[in-house]
Design a protein around this motif. Structure first.
Motif, short mmCIF file in Angstrom:
data_model
loop_
_atom_site.label_atom_id
_atom_site.label_comp_id
_atom_site.label_asym_id
_atom_site.label_seq_id
_atom_site.Cartn_x
_atom_site.Cartn_y
_atom_site.Cartn_z
N VAL A 270 0.85 -1.19 0.00
CA VAL A 270 0.00 0.00 0.00
C VAL A 270 0.89 1.24 0.00
O VAL A 270 1.74 1.40 0.88
CB VAL A 270 -0.93 0.02 1.23
N GLY A 271 0.72 2.09 -0.98
CA GLY A 271 1.52 3.30 -1.05
C GLY A 271 3.00 3.03 -1.21
O GLY A 271 3.84 3.79 -0.72
N GLY A 272 3.35 1.94 -1.90
CA GLY A 272 4.75 1.62 -2.15
C GLY A 272 5.46 0.96 -1.00
O GLY A 272 6.67 0.70 -1.09
N ARG A 273 4.75 0.65 0.09
CA ARG A 273 5.35 -0.04 1.23
C ARG A 273 4.53 -1.26 1.62
O ARG A 273 3.33 -1.31 1.36
CB ARG A 273 5.46 0.90 2.44
N ILE A 274 5.18 -2.21 2.23
CA ILE A 274 4.50 -3.44 2.64
C ILE A 274 3.71 -3.18 3.91
O ILE A 274 4.29 -2.85 4.95
CB ILE A 274 5.51 -4.58 2.84
N ALA A 275 2.38 -3.36 3.83
CA ALA A 275 1.51 -3.11 4.98
C ALA A 275 1.13 -4.40 5.70
O ALA A 275 0.86 -4.38 6.90
CB ALA A 275 0.24 -2.38 4.53
N GLU A 276 1.09 -5.51 4.98
CA GLU A 276 0.73 -6.78 5.59
C GLU A 276 1.52 -7.90 4.93
O GLU A 276 1.74 -7.89 3.71
CB GLU A 276 -0.77 -7.06 5.43
N ILE A 277 1.94 -8.86 5.75
CA ILE A 277 2.61 -10.06 5.26
C ILE A 277 1.92 -11.26 5.89
O ILE A 277 1.75 -11.30 7.12
CB ILE A 277 4.11 -10.09 5.60
N GLU A 278 1.53 -12.22 5.07
CA GLU A 278 0.98 -13.47 5.58
C GLU A 278 1.88 -14.62 5.15
O GLU A 278 2.28 -14.68 3.98
CB GLU A 278 -0.44 -13.71 5.06
#
Length: 300
Positions: A270-278
């Motif tokens: 989101v917005g060029g950055r990682i917001a969630e990792i599963e």
């Protein structure tokens, strides 16, 4: 064409939509297929000629089957629903096949499915049918055996829990992949500062190792904590072969060690950055997934 063939043909017209409803309810493509198959069996035992709205009838049947499956799932285990990651839909980076695309349409990414898992069965069905498939509350009510007013309240409660908990992934798959590649390089190189620049300040990492994982689903929050976790595994990561994939429509990785799949990762950018990792690393569940021919090679 005899009557049974005609009914089967009409059923197939609705299959993709029915499986999409069931996947959002159950979080498992295999269980979704079971629910759809049960709907077909019930249709085959019914007088289809007396069904005015076949699509609505089938959706009602699938919805009720999913409710029964969710309630049975809750009764079989002591922990509440939501203590695990849903089974992902995995495809190659070139894109999913039509059936897989139907399952993951409407931005049903891994993060949203995790939130759906936390809802009660009735909340989940009311939200899925109304908010995701556009059914009216008059149509939803008989599926969950509630009044339209009660169905509206269930969907509203679910909506409040869903709202703001998942970001909308960046739409460009190439840009997503660049961020994931940068994350992989930084984690394997132990570059803590580079990881911090890639991760959202409020990033959430969820790791599901199945019954063998102490404490069940592990959740790590915050940029520094997730970066620490990523760099801690850099030695082992050197022996792992990571194959780029799409996981529920977002950038992901299928990781293998000596030719055996050991985890599947998805990244919500989101917005060029990682917001969630599963990360799903439950060996039993991994073995049962349909990876659409995506099998990492052995060796480095």
């Amino acid at each position: 064409m005899d009557g049974r063939e005609f009914v089967a043909e009409r059923f197939e017209e609705h299959r993709a939509r029915l499986k999409a409803v069931a996947y959002r309810m159950l979080g498992s493509p295999a269980e979704a297929e079971d629910a759809v198959q049960e709907a077909w069996l019930r249709l085959a035992r019914s007088d289809a000629g007396e069904i005015d709205n076949l699509g609505g009838w089938l959706t009602t049947v699938v919805g009720r089957v999913c409710l029964d499956m969710l309630r049975s799932r809750r009764q079989r285990r002591e922990e509440p629903l939501g203590e695990g990651l849903p089974d992902p839909v995995v495809s190659g980076v070139e894109g999913a096949d039509p059936e897989a695309r139907a399952l993951i349409a409407d931005a049903v990414g891994p993060a949203l499915l995790v939130v759906l898992e936390s809802l009660t069965p009735a909340e989940r069905l009311a939200f899925v049918l109304h908010d995701m498939f556009g059914m009216t509350f008059d149509e939803v009510a008989p599926v969950i055996d509630r009044t339209p007013v009660a169905a509206r309240q269930l969907a509203s409660r679910a909506r409040r829990r869903v709202r703001g908990t998942t970001g909308v992934p960046d739409p460009d798959p190439v840009a997503q992949r660049r961020v994931v590649d940068a994350f992989l390089a930084a984690s394997r190189g132990g570059d803590f500062e580079a990881l911090l620049s890639i991760l959202d300040p409020d990033v959430v990492l969820r790791v599901d190792g199945g019954a063998g994982m102490p404490g069940g689903l592990q959740i790590v929050r915050g940029r520094s904590a997730v970066a620490d976790r990523a760099t801690a595994f850099r030695r082992r990561a050197g022996a792992v072969v990571s194959t780029p994939a799409l996981v529920n429509g977002v950038a992901g990785l299928v990781n293998a060690l000596d030719g055996e799949i050991v985890s599947i990762m998805s990244f919500t950018v989101v917005g060029g950055r990682i917001a969630e990792i599963e990360i799903l690393s439950d060996r039993d569940r991994l073995a049962g997934l349909d990876l659409n021919g995506l099998q990492p090679p052995s060796g480095n």
